[in-house]
Motif scaffolding. Structure first.
Motif, PDB file in Angstrom:
ATOM      1  N   CYS A 262     -11.862  65.417  65.579  1.00  0.00           N
ATOM      2  CA  CYS A 262     -10.700  64.764  66.171  1.00  0.00           C
ATOM      3  C   CYS A 262     -11.182  63.742  67.185  1.00  0.00           C
ATOM      4  O   CYS A 262     -10.979  63.889  68.379  1.00  0.00           O
ATOM      5  CB  CYS A 262      -9.765  65.788  66.789  1.00  0.00           C
ATOM      6  SG  CYS A 262      -9.165  66.963  65.567  1.00  0.00           S
ATOM      7  N   SER A 263     -11.865  62.714  66.702  1.00  0.00           N
ATOM      8  CA  SER A 263     -12.413  61.719  67.615  1.00  0.00           C
ATOM      9  C   SER A 263     -11.533  60.485  67.657  1.00  0.00           C
ATOM     10  O   SER A 263     -10.736  60.248  66.764  1.00  0.00           O
ATOM     11  CB  SER A 263     -13.821  61.329  67.171  1.00  0.00           C
ATOM     12  OG  SER A 263     -13.774  60.835  65.864  1.00  0.00           O
TER      13      SER A 263
ATOM     14  N   HIS B  91      -3.631  62.035  73.124  1.00  0.00           N
ATOM     15  CA  HIS B  91      -3.906  62.127  71.691  1.00  0.00           C
ATOM     16  C   HIS B  91      -4.821  63.311  71.390  1.00  0.00           C
ATOM     17  O   HIS B  91      -4.548  64.126  70.511  1.00  0.00           O
ATOM     18  CB  HIS B  91      -4.552  60.817  71.211  1.00  0.00           C
ATOM     19  CG  HIS B  91      -5.012  60.846  69.794  1.00  0.00           C
ATOM     20  ND1 HIS B  91      -4.339  60.222  68.772  1.00  0.00           N
ATOM     21  CD2 HIS B  91      -6.087  61.464  69.209  1.00  0.00           C
ATOM     22  CE1 HIS B  91      -4.978  60.444  67.632  1.00  0.00           C
ATOM     23  NE2 HIS B  91      -6.046  61.185  67.871  1.00  0.00           N
ATOM     24  N   GLU B  92      -5.918  63.402  72.142  1.00  0.00           N
ATOM     25  CA  GLU B  92      -6.916  64.436  71.849  1.00  0.00           C
ATOM     26  C   GLU B  92      -6.392  65.840  72.150  1.00  0.00           C
ATOM     27  O   GLU B  92      -6.585  66.766  71.354  1.00  0.00           O
ATOM     28  CB  GLU B  92      -8.197  64.165  72.639  1.00  0.00           C
ATOM     29  CG  GLU B  92      -8.897  62.880  72.233  1.00  0.00           C
ATOM     30  CD  GLU B  92      -9.246  62.809  70.755  1.00  0.00           C
ATOM     31  OE1 GLU B  92      -9.407  63.864  70.120  1.00  0.00           O
ATOM     32  OE2 GLU B  92      -9.327  61.695  70.225  1.00  0.00           O
TER      33      GLU B  92
ATOM     34  N   HIS C 210      -4.188  67.268  69.511  1.00  0.00           N
ATOM     35  CA  HIS C 210      -4.876  67.911  68.374  1.00  0.00           C
ATOM     36  C   HIS C 210      -4.994  69.411  68.621  1.00  0.00           C
ATOM     37  O   HIS C 210      -4.899  70.219  67.691  1.00  0.00           O
ATOM     38  CB  HIS C 210      -6.276  67.318  68.171  1.00  0.00           C
ATOM     39  CG  HIS C 210      -6.287  66.030  67.403  1.00  0.00           C
ATOM     40  ND1 HIS C 210      -5.669  65.880  66.181  1.00  0.00           N
ATOM     41  CD2 HIS C 210      -6.851  64.835  67.684  1.00  0.00           C
ATOM     42  CE1 HIS C 210      -5.854  64.638  65.749  1.00  0.00           C
ATOM     43  NE2 HIS C 210      -6.566  63.984  66.638  1.00  0.00           N
TER      44      HIS C 210
ATOM     45  N   TYR D  52      -7.117  68.584  58.308  1.00  0.00           N
ATOM     46  CA  TYR D  52      -7.534  67.249  58.749  1.00  0.00           C
ATOM     47  C   TYR D  52      -8.081  66.470  57.565  1.00  0.00           C
ATOM     48  O   TYR D  52      -9.218  66.008  57.565  1.00  0.00           O
ATOM     49  CB  TYR D  52      -8.579  67.382  59.864  1.00  0.00           C
ATOM     50  CG  TYR D  52      -8.659  66.168  60.760  1.00  0.00           C
ATOM     51  CD1 TYR D  52      -7.571  65.777  61.529  1.00  0.00           C
ATOM     52  CD2 TYR D  52      -9.812  65.410  60.833  1.00  0.00           C
ATOM     53  CE1 TYR D  52      -7.638  64.676  62.344  1.00  0.00           C
ATOM     54  CE2 TYR D  52      -9.898  64.302  61.655  1.00  0.00           C
ATOM     55  CZ  TYR D  52      -8.804  63.940  62.404  1.00  0.00           C
ATOM     56  OH  TYR D  52      -8.875  62.832  63.232  1.00  0.00           O
TER      57      TYR D  52
ATOM     58  N   GLU E 257      -3.014  63.133  62.663  1.00  0.00           N
ATOM     59  CA  GLU E 257      -3.338  61.984  63.524  1.00  0.00           C
ATOM     60  C   GLU E 257      -2.069  61.363  64.119  1.00  0.00           C
ATOM     61  O   GLU E 257      -2.029  60.993  65.294  1.00  0.00           O
ATOM     62  CB  GLU E 257      -4.084  60.919  62.717  1.00  0.00           C
ATOM     63  CG  GLU E 257      -5.580  61.069  62.742  1.00  0.00           C
ATOM     64  CD  GLU E 257      -6.118  60.978  64.155  1.00  0.00           C
ATOM     65  OE1 GLU E 257      -5.850  59.978  64.837  1.00  0.00           O
ATOM     66  OE2 GLU E 257      -6.802  61.914  64.597  1.00  0.00           O
TER      67      GLU E 257
ATOM     68  N   HIS F  60      -7.144  58.202  59.951  1.00  0.00           N
ATOM     69  CA  HIS F  60      -6.837  57.238  61.023  1.00  0.00           C
ATOM     70  C   HIS F  60      -6.236  55.960  60.448  1.00  0.00           C
ATOM     71  O   HIS F  60      -5.950  55.027  61.202  1.00  0.00           O
ATOM     72  CB  HIS F  60      -8.098  56.871  61.811  1.00  0.00           C
ATOM     73  CG  HIS F  60      -8.701  57.990  62.593  1.00  0.00           C
ATOM     74  ND1 HIS F  60      -9.662  58.824  62.077  1.00  0.00           N
ATOM     75  CD2 HIS F  60      -8.466  58.419  63.850  1.00  0.00           C
ATOM     76  CE1 HIS F  60     -10.011  59.709  63.001  1.00  0.00           C
ATOM     77  NE2 HIS F  60      -9.295  59.495  64.079  1.00  0.00           N
TER      78      HIS F  60
HETATM   79 ZN   LIG Z   1      -7.289  62.032  66.504  1.00  0.00          ZN
END
Ligand SMILES: [Zn+2]
Length: 372
Positions: free
Chosen positions: A9-10, A166-167, A170, A181, A190, A268
Protein backbone atom coordinates in the motif's frame (compact mmCIF):
# COMPACT_ATOMS: atom_id res chain seq x y z
CA UNK A 1 -8.31 -11.61 13.89
CA UNK A 2 -8.86 -13.11 10.46
CA UNK A 3 -6.76 -13.57 7.42
CA UNK A 4 -5.17 -10.21 6.63
CA UNK A 5 -4.46 -9.56 2.98
CA UNK A 6 -0.89 -8.96 1.93
CA UNK A 7 -0.32 -5.88 -0.18
CA UNK A 8 1.98 -3.02 -1.07
CA UNK A 9 0.00 0.00 0.00
CA UNK A 10 2.55 2.55 -1.14
CA UNK A 11 2.02 6.06 -2.42
CA UNK A 12 4.29 5.95 -5.43
CA UNK A 13 3.05 3.27 -7.80
CA UNK A 14 5.38 0.83 -9.52
CA UNK A 15 4.71 2.26 -12.99
CA UNK A 16 6.08 5.64 -11.90
CA UNK A 17 9.17 4.08 -10.29
CA UNK A 18 9.76 1.86 -13.31
CA UNK A 19 9.57 4.87 -15.64
CA UNK A 20 12.03 6.62 -13.35
CA UNK A 21 14.32 3.56 -13.40
CA UNK A 22 14.39 3.67 -17.20
CA UNK A 23 14.43 7.40 -17.93
CA UNK A 24 16.12 9.05 -14.95
CA UNK A 25 19.77 9.98 -14.63
CA UNK A 26 22.18 7.50 -13.08
CA UNK A 27 21.29 8.51 -9.48
CA UNK A 28 17.57 8.51 -10.14
CA UNK A 29 17.76 5.08 -11.79
CA UNK A 30 19.65 3.70 -8.81
CA UNK A 31 17.21 5.26 -6.34
CA UNK A 32 14.15 3.99 -8.22
CA UNK A 33 15.61 0.47 -8.20
CA UNK A 34 16.33 0.74 -4.47
CA UNK A 35 12.86 2.05 -3.72
CA UNK A 36 11.30 -0.79 -5.71
CA UNK A 37 13.35 -3.41 -3.86
CA UNK A 38 12.72 -1.89 -0.40
CA UNK A 39 9.01 -1.70 -1.19
CA UNK A 40 9.10 -5.40 -2.05
CA UNK A 41 10.95 -6.18 1.21
CA UNK A 42 8.43 -4.25 3.28
CA UNK A 43 5.61 -6.03 1.51
CA UNK A 44 7.13 -9.40 2.27
CA UNK A 45 7.25 -8.38 5.92
CA UNK A 46 3.53 -7.73 6.11
CA UNK A 47 2.44 -11.30 6.74
CA UNK A 48 4.94 -11.62 9.60
CA UNK A 49 3.65 -8.46 11.23
CA UNK A 50 0.22 -9.97 11.49
CA UNK A 51 1.20 -13.35 12.89
CA UNK A 52 0.58 -13.26 16.57
CA UNK A 53 1.41 -9.59 17.07
CA UNK A 54 -0.98 -8.35 19.76
CA UNK A 55 -2.32 -4.83 19.59
CA UNK A 56 -1.08 -2.25 22.03
CA UNK A 57 -3.40 -1.81 24.98
CA UNK A 58 -6.51 -0.05 23.70
CA UNK A 59 -7.73 3.15 25.29
CA UNK A 60 -11.25 3.85 23.97
CA UNK A 61 -11.54 6.92 21.74
CA UNK A 62 -8.22 8.43 22.69
CA UNK A 63 -5.47 9.17 20.23
CA UNK A 64 -2.34 7.09 20.81
CA UNK A 65 0.45 8.13 18.47
CA UNK A 66 4.13 7.20 18.40
CA UNK A 67 6.72 8.50 15.95
CA UNK A 68 10.00 6.67 15.37
CA UNK A 69 13.13 7.84 13.55
CA UNK A 70 14.90 5.27 11.37
CA UNK A 71 17.85 7.64 11.01
CA UNK A 72 18.40 6.71 7.36
CA UNK A 73 18.47 3.00 8.15
CA UNK A 74 15.92 0.46 6.96
CA UNK A 75 15.11 -1.41 10.16
CA UNK A 76 11.71 -0.76 11.72
CA UNK A 77 10.45 0.88 13.76
CA UNK A 78 13.64 2.81 14.70
CA UNK A 79 14.14 5.10 17.69
CA UNK A 80 11.09 6.42 19.53
CA UNK A 81 11.22 10.25 19.23
CA UNK A 82 7.70 11.58 19.90
CA UNK A 83 4.75 10.26 21.90
CA UNK A 84 1.25 11.35 22.86
CA UNK A 85 1.56 14.15 25.39
CA UNK A 86 5.36 14.13 25.16
CA UNK A 87 7.77 16.88 24.13
CA UNK A 88 7.20 18.24 20.65
CA UNK A 89 10.02 17.40 18.25
CA UNK A 90 11.96 20.08 16.38
CA UNK A 91 12.12 17.77 13.33
CA UNK A 92 9.48 18.81 10.77
CA UNK A 93 8.94 15.27 9.46
CA UNK A 94 8.38 13.97 12.97
CA UNK A 95 5.89 16.75 13.66
CA UNK A 96 4.09 16.27 10.34
CA UNK A 97 3.78 12.52 10.86
CA UNK A 98 2.47 13.12 14.38
CA UNK A 99 0.00 15.85 13.35
CA UNK A 100 -1.04 13.98 10.20
CA UNK A 101 -1.88 10.75 12.00
CA UNK A 102 -3.71 12.84 14.62
CA UNK A 103 -5.78 14.50 11.87
CA UNK A 104 -6.71 11.09 10.48
CA UNK A 105 -7.70 9.80 13.92
CA UNK A 106 -9.80 12.93 14.60
CA UNK A 107 -11.57 12.75 11.25
CA UNK A 108 -12.71 9.14 11.66
CA UNK A 109 -13.58 9.69 15.33
CA UNK A 110 -15.56 12.92 14.97
CA UNK A 111 -17.22 12.21 11.61
CA UNK A 112 -17.85 8.46 11.72
CA UNK A 113 -17.40 7.61 15.42
CA UNK A 114 -14.56 5.22 14.58
CA UNK A 115 -11.89 4.62 17.25
CA UNK A 116 -8.71 4.31 15.18
CA UNK A 117 -7.88 1.81 12.44
CA UNK A 118 -9.36 -1.24 14.14
CA UNK A 119 -12.16 0.74 15.88
CA UNK A 120 -10.59 -0.46 19.14
CA UNK A 121 -8.10 2.33 19.76
CA UNK A 122 -5.16 0.82 17.88
CA UNK A 123 -1.95 2.78 18.43
CA UNK A 124 -0.88 4.81 15.38
CA UNK A 125 2.82 4.25 14.75
CA UNK A 126 4.91 6.02 12.10
CA UNK A 127 8.57 5.82 11.16
CA UNK A 128 10.21 8.80 9.43
CA UNK A 129 13.64 9.16 7.76
CA UNK A 130 13.35 5.60 6.48
CA UNK A 131 16.30 4.75 4.22
CA UNK A 132 18.42 7.18 2.26
CA UNK A 133 16.43 9.35 -0.19
CA UNK A 134 13.65 6.75 -0.07
CA UNK A 135 11.06 7.84 -2.66
CA UNK A 136 7.94 6.40 -1.10
CA UNK A 137 5.55 6.30 1.83
CA UNK A 138 3.56 3.27 2.82
CA UNK A 139 1.32 1.41 5.20
CA UNK A 140 3.09 -1.89 5.86
CA UNK A 141 0.19 -3.60 7.59
CA UNK A 142 1.18 -2.39 11.03
CA UNK A 143 2.53 1.13 10.77
CA UNK A 144 3.27 4.08 8.46
CA UNK A 145 6.69 4.37 6.83
CA UNK A 146 7.85 7.68 5.34
CA UNK A 147 10.85 8.29 3.12
CA UNK A 148 12.61 11.65 2.90
CA UNK A 149 12.41 11.71 -0.90
CA UNK A 150 15.46 12.44 -3.02
CA UNK A 151 14.84 16.22 -2.96
CA UNK A 152 14.76 16.50 -6.75
CA UNK A 153 11.86 14.36 -7.96
CA UNK A 154 10.18 13.93 -4.57
CA UNK A 155 10.19 15.96 -1.39
CA UNK A 156 9.34 14.59 2.03
CA UNK A 157 6.27 12.37 2.07
CA UNK A 158 4.83 13.63 5.36
CA UNK A 159 3.95 17.02 3.85
CA UNK A 160 0.48 16.15 2.48
CA UNK A 161 -2.06 14.99 5.06
CA UNK A 162 -4.10 13.38 2.24
CA UNK A 163 -1.21 10.90 1.87
CA UNK A 164 -1.27 10.07 5.59
CA UNK A 165 -5.05 9.65 5.39
CA UNK A 166 -4.74 7.47 2.30
CA UNK A 167 -2.28 5.09 3.94
CA UNK A 168 -4.09 4.76 7.26
CA UNK A 169 -7.34 4.12 5.37
CA UNK A 170 -5.68 1.00 3.93
CA UNK A 171 -5.50 -0.15 7.53
CA UNK A 172 -9.21 0.51 8.01
CA UNK A 173 -10.00 -1.46 4.84
CA UNK A 174 -8.02 -4.40 6.26
CA UNK A 175 -10.19 -4.37 9.36
CA UNK A 176 -13.52 -3.92 7.54
CA UNK A 177 -14.08 -5.37 4.05
CA UNK A 178 -10.55 -6.87 3.72
CA UNK A 179 -10.62 -6.01 0.01
CA UNK A 180 -7.92 -7.81 -1.96
CA UNK A 181 -5.17 -5.69 -3.49
CA UNK A 182 -5.48 -6.94 -7.06
CA UNK A 183 -7.24 -5.83 -10.24
CA UNK A 184 -10.65 -4.18 -9.97
CA UNK A 185 -10.93 -5.02 -6.26
CA UNK A 186 -7.50 -3.52 -5.61
CA UNK A 187 -8.44 -0.35 -7.51
CA UNK A 188 -11.55 -0.14 -5.30
CA UNK A 189 -9.26 -0.51 -2.26
CA UNK A 190 -7.09 2.34 -3.63
CA UNK A 191 -10.16 4.48 -4.30
CA UNK A 192 -11.45 4.10 -0.74
CA UNK A 193 -8.04 5.28 0.48
CA UNK A 194 -8.02 8.28 -1.88
CA UNK A 195 -11.57 9.27 -0.93
CA UNK A 196 -10.63 8.96 2.77
CA UNK A 197 -7.39 10.90 2.27
CA UNK A 198 -9.04 13.84 0.54
CA UNK A 199 -11.81 13.96 3.16
CA UNK A 200 -9.25 14.02 6.00
CA UNK A 201 -7.56 16.98 4.33
CA UNK A 202 -10.83 18.82 3.58
CA UNK A 203 -12.05 18.25 7.16
CA UNK A 204 -8.77 19.46 8.67
CA UNK A 205 -8.79 22.62 6.52
CA UNK A 206 -12.59 23.03 6.73
CA UNK A 207 -12.73 23.03 2.93
CA UNK A 208 -16.02 22.77 1.06
CA UNK A 209 -16.28 20.66 -2.11
CA UNK A 210 -15.57 23.78 -4.16
CA UNK A 211 -12.63 24.96 -1.98
CA UNK A 212 -10.76 21.66 -2.37
CA UNK A 213 -8.30 21.01 -5.22
CA UNK A 214 -9.14 17.27 -5.06
CA UNK A 215 -5.47 16.34 -5.50
CA UNK A 216 -3.73 13.46 -3.73
CA UNK A 217 -0.09 14.12 -2.96
CA UNK A 218 -0.01 17.79 -3.90
CA UNK A 219 3.34 19.41 -3.18
CA UNK A 220 5.26 16.11 -3.14
CA UNK A 221 7.04 16.68 -6.44
CA UNK A 222 10.37 18.46 -6.56
CA UNK A 223 10.66 21.81 -8.37
CA UNK A 224 11.80 20.36 -11.70
CA UNK A 225 8.92 17.90 -12.12
CA UNK A 226 6.13 18.65 -14.62
CA UNK A 227 3.17 17.88 -12.42
CA UNK A 228 1.00 19.09 -9.58
CA UNK A 229 0.27 15.92 -7.63
CA UNK A 230 0.29 12.12 -7.73
CA UNK A 231 -3.41 11.90 -8.64
CA UNK A 232 -6.34 14.19 -9.46
CA UNK A 233 -9.75 13.03 -8.25
CA UNK A 234 -11.45 15.82 -10.20
CA UNK A 235 -9.71 15.12 -13.51
CA UNK A 236 -7.98 11.71 -13.35
CA UNK A 237 -5.12 11.43 -15.83
CA UNK A 238 -4.05 15.10 -15.61
CA UNK A 239 -1.96 15.24 -12.40
CA UNK A 240 1.48 14.99 -14.05
CA UNK A 241 3.23 14.56 -17.39
CA UNK A 242 6.98 14.37 -16.93
CA UNK A 243 9.88 12.97 -19.00
CA UNK A 244 11.27 11.04 -16.01
CA UNK A 245 8.10 10.04 -14.14
CA UNK A 246 5.93 9.49 -17.23
CA UNK A 247 2.35 10.62 -17.74
CA UNK A 248 -0.49 10.18 -15.26
CA UNK A 249 -2.17 6.99 -16.61
CA UNK A 250 -5.51 7.25 -14.79
CA UNK A 251 -8.76 6.85 -16.75
CA UNK A 252 -11.91 8.74 -15.72
CA UNK A 253 -14.47 6.45 -17.41
CA UNK A 254 -15.06 2.70 -17.78
CA UNK A 255 -14.56 2.95 -21.55
CA UNK A 256 -10.89 3.74 -20.85
CA UNK A 257 -10.39 1.01 -18.19
CA UNK A 258 -6.73 -0.10 -18.40
CA UNK A 259 -6.13 -3.85 -18.54
CA UNK A 260 -2.59 -4.50 -17.31
CA UNK A 261 -0.63 -6.94 -15.17
CA UNK A 262 1.48 -4.02 -13.91
CA UNK A 263 0.71 -2.28 -10.61
CA UNK A 264 -1.17 -5.33 -9.19
CA UNK A 265 -3.47 -5.12 -12.20
CA UNK A 266 -3.71 -1.33 -12.36
CA UNK A 267 -4.79 -0.63 -8.77
CA UNK A 268 -3.39 2.93 -8.83
CA UNK A 269 -4.60 3.39 -12.42
CA UNK A 270 -8.26 2.36 -12.65
CA UNK A 271 -9.04 3.86 -9.25
CA UNK A 272 -9.35 7.10 -11.26
CA UNK A 273 -12.77 5.98 -12.52
CA UNK A 274 -14.12 5.61 -8.98
CA UNK A 275 -12.35 8.77 -7.79
CA UNK A 276 -14.11 10.75 -10.51
CA UNK A 277 -17.50 9.32 -9.45
CA UNK A 278 -16.88 10.29 -5.81
CA UNK A 279 -15.86 13.80 -6.87
CA UNK A 280 -19.01 14.14 -9.02
CA UNK A 281 -21.35 12.87 -6.29
CA UNK A 282 -19.71 14.89 -3.48
CA UNK A 283 -19.67 18.06 -5.58
CA UNK A 284 -23.44 17.91 -6.09
CA UNK A 285 -24.24 16.70 -2.57
CA UNK A 286 -21.94 19.27 -0.86
CA UNK A 287 -21.22 21.58 0.75
CA UNK A 288 -18.78 19.33 2.68
CA UNK A 289 -17.81 15.99 1.17
CA UNK A 290 -17.87 14.04 4.42
CA UNK A 291 -21.42 14.98 5.46
CA UNK A 292 -23.47 13.12 2.81
CA UNK A 293 -21.25 11.57 0.12
CA UNK A 294 -18.56 10.56 2.63
CA UNK A 295 -21.11 9.00 4.97
CA UNK A 296 -22.55 6.92 2.11
CA UNK A 297 -19.09 5.82 0.96
CA UNK A 298 -17.83 5.00 4.47
CA UNK A 299 -20.90 3.01 5.49
CA UNK A 300 -20.89 1.12 2.19
CA UNK A 301 -17.19 0.27 2.55
CA UNK A 302 -17.70 -0.78 6.16
CA UNK A 303 -20.86 -2.86 5.87
CA UNK A 304 -21.57 -3.81 2.26
CA UNK A 305 -18.36 -5.06 0.69
CA UNK A 306 -16.67 -8.42 0.51
CA UNK A 307 -12.99 -9.19 -0.15
CA UNK A 308 -13.61 -9.60 -3.90
CA UNK A 309 -16.16 -6.84 -4.55
CA UNK A 310 -15.75 -5.06 -7.89
CA UNK A 311 -16.59 -1.61 -9.27
CA UNK A 312 -20.23 -2.38 -10.12
CA UNK A 313 -20.73 -4.05 -6.72
CA UNK A 314 -19.50 -0.93 -4.97
CA UNK A 315 -21.45 1.46 -7.21
CA UNK A 316 -24.67 -0.49 -6.64
CA UNK A 317 -24.03 -0.74 -2.90
CA UNK A 318 -23.53 3.03 -2.53
CA UNK A 319 -26.84 3.60 -4.34
CA UNK A 320 -28.55 1.21 -1.90
CA UNK A 321 -26.90 2.92 1.10
CA UNK A 322 -28.01 6.30 -0.24
CA UNK A 323 -31.57 4.95 -0.49
CA UNK A 324 -31.48 3.51 3.02
CA UNK A 325 -30.05 6.67 4.59
CA UNK A 326 -31.73 9.40 2.56
CA UNK A 327 -34.77 7.77 0.93
CA UNK A 328 -35.27 5.48 -2.06
CA UNK A 329 -35.93 7.45 -5.24
CA UNK A 330 -34.96 10.68 -3.44
CA UNK A 331 -32.60 13.41 -4.61
CA UNK A 332 -29.51 12.04 -2.81
CA UNK A 333 -29.94 8.57 -4.26
CA UNK A 334 -30.51 9.98 -7.76
CA UNK A 335 -27.36 12.13 -7.57
CA UNK A 336 -25.26 9.13 -6.50
CA UNK A 337 -26.70 7.01 -9.34
CA UNK A 338 -26.08 9.82 -11.85
CA UNK A 339 -22.44 10.12 -10.72
CA UNK A 340 -21.92 6.42 -11.41
CA UNK A 341 -23.68 6.66 -14.78
CA UNK A 342 -21.31 9.46 -15.80
CA UNK A 343 -18.27 7.18 -15.34
CA UNK A 344 -19.92 4.24 -17.14
CA UNK A 345 -21.31 2.31 -14.16
CA UNK A 346 -25.09 2.75 -14.51
CA UNK A 347 -27.38 1.65 -11.69
CA UNK A 348 -29.85 -1.21 -12.31
CA UNK A 349 -33.33 0.44 -12.09
CA UNK A 350 -34.55 -1.90 -9.34
CA UNK A 351 -32.10 -0.40 -6.82
CA UNK A 352 -33.92 2.92 -6.88
CA UNK A 353 -36.87 1.34 -5.06
CA UNK A 354 -37.04 0.19 -1.46
CA UNK A 355 -36.64 -3.60 -1.11
CA UNK A 356 -40.00 -5.39 -0.86
CA UNK A 357 -39.07 -7.57 2.11
CA UNK A 358 -37.61 -6.42 5.38
CA UNK A 359 -34.66 -8.77 4.98
CA UNK A 360 -32.40 -6.20 3.36
CA UNK A 361 -30.05 -6.88 0.50
CA UNK A 362 -27.13 -9.26 0.33
CA UNK A 363 -23.53 -8.08 0.59
CA UNK A 364 -21.91 -7.08 -2.68
CA UNK A 365 -19.28 -9.42 -4.10
CA UNK A 366 -18.23 -13.02 -4.06
CA UNK A 367 -16.50 -13.97 -0.83
CA UNK A 368 -17.83 -13.69 2.71
CA UNK A 369 -16.13 -11.14 4.94
CA UNK A 370 -13.33 -12.71 6.96
CA UNK A 371 -12.29 -9.88 9.26
CA UNK A 372 -13.93 -9.12 12.62
ZN1 LIG B 1 -2.66 3.11 -1.57
Amino acid sequence: MGNIQQSTCSVIPQHMLRHMALHGDVHQRKRAAETLSHTALLTAGRAAFFRGVPHAAAVPHEKQRRIFDAGGETSLPGMLVMTEGGTRSTDIEVREAFDGSGAVYDFFDKVFGRDSIDDRGMQLDSTVHYGVHFDNAMWNGKQMVFGDGDGKLFKRFTSDVAIVGHELAHGITQYTSALKYQGETGALNEHISDASGIMVKQFLLNQSVTDSDWYIGVGLFGPGVHGIAIRSMMHPGTAYDDPILGKDPQPAHMRDYVRTSDDNGGVHINSGILNRAFFLAASRLGPFSWVIAGKIWYETAKFKLRPRSGFQDFANATVITAGEKFGFGGAVQRIVAEAWAKVGLPTPPGLMQAPASGLGRPLAGKTAAIIN
